[in-house]
Design a protein around this motif. Sequence first.
Motif, short mmCIF file in Angstrom:
data_model
loop_
_atom_site.label_atom_id
_atom_site.label_comp_id
_atom_site.label_asym_id
_atom_site.label_seq_id
_atom_site.Cartn_x
_atom_site.Cartn_y
_atom_site.Cartn_z
N ASN A 1 -10.52 -6.52 -6.32
CA ASN A 1 -11.46 -5.97 -5.33
C ASN A 1 -10.83 -4.94 -4.39
O ASN A 1 -11.46 -4.54 -3.42
N LEU A 2 -9.59 -4.53 -4.64
CA LEU A 2 -8.91 -3.57 -3.77
C LEU A 2 -8.37 -2.40 -4.58
O LEU A 2 -7.81 -2.59 -5.66
N TRP B 1 0.84 -1.20 0.00
CA TRP B 1 0.00 0.00 0.00
C TRP B 1 0.87 1.25 0.00
O TRP B 1 0.51 2.27 -0.58
N TRP C 1 -14.43 -0.92 -11.57
CA TRP C 1 -13.65 0.19 -11.01
C TRP C 1 -13.83 1.48 -11.78
O TRP C 1 -14.02 2.54 -11.17
N ARG D 1 -8.27 3.40 1.36
CA ARG D 1 -8.42 2.07 0.75
C ARG D 1 -9.90 1.76 0.55
O ARG D 1 -10.73 2.09 1.38
N ARG E 1 -12.61 -1.43 -0.76
CA ARG E 1 -12.85 -2.83 -1.13
C ARG E 1 -14.17 -2.87 -1.90
O ARG E 1 -15.18 -2.38 -1.44
N ARG E 2 -14.12 -3.46 -3.09
CA ARG E 2 -15.28 -3.55 -3.97
C ARG E 2 -15.87 -4.95 -3.87
O ARG E 2 -15.15 -5.94 -3.92
N GLY E 3 -17.17 -5.02 -3.73
CA GLY E 3 -17.85 -6.31 -3.71
C GLY E 3 -18.06 -6.84 -5.12
O GLY E 3 -18.00 -6.09 -6.10
#
Length: 100
Positions: free
Chosen positions: A58-59, A31, A81, A71, A73-75
């Motif tokens: 997903n990140l 990161w 994106w 940060r 987080r995508r489900g």
Amino acid sequence: MVDEHVRVELPSPRAALADVLVVAECGRSSWAGLGERDRELAAVHPGALVTLIVRGPNLALVRIGAAPPGRVRRGDADPSWPRYASILHALTVLGAAGPG
């Protein structure tokens, strides 16, 4: 109110016009490395309101305006994106414009 913006996925010759930048950096190992990349992008593209640096499916790291990046987080059911970044832009512009 209508939100009009230019979304660019880097690399692109249209990057100088972008309100929204989406960058795939899946090879970055940390990161902290993404934070460095975010600072580089902010310096080169100061007009971008939303910058989204994708670390994996997903990140991602997202920055809105001059705020520090965070940060995300995508489900699996969430938008892609690039669409996610455009939605953030629209919501930010709407919030800046206020109600009505």
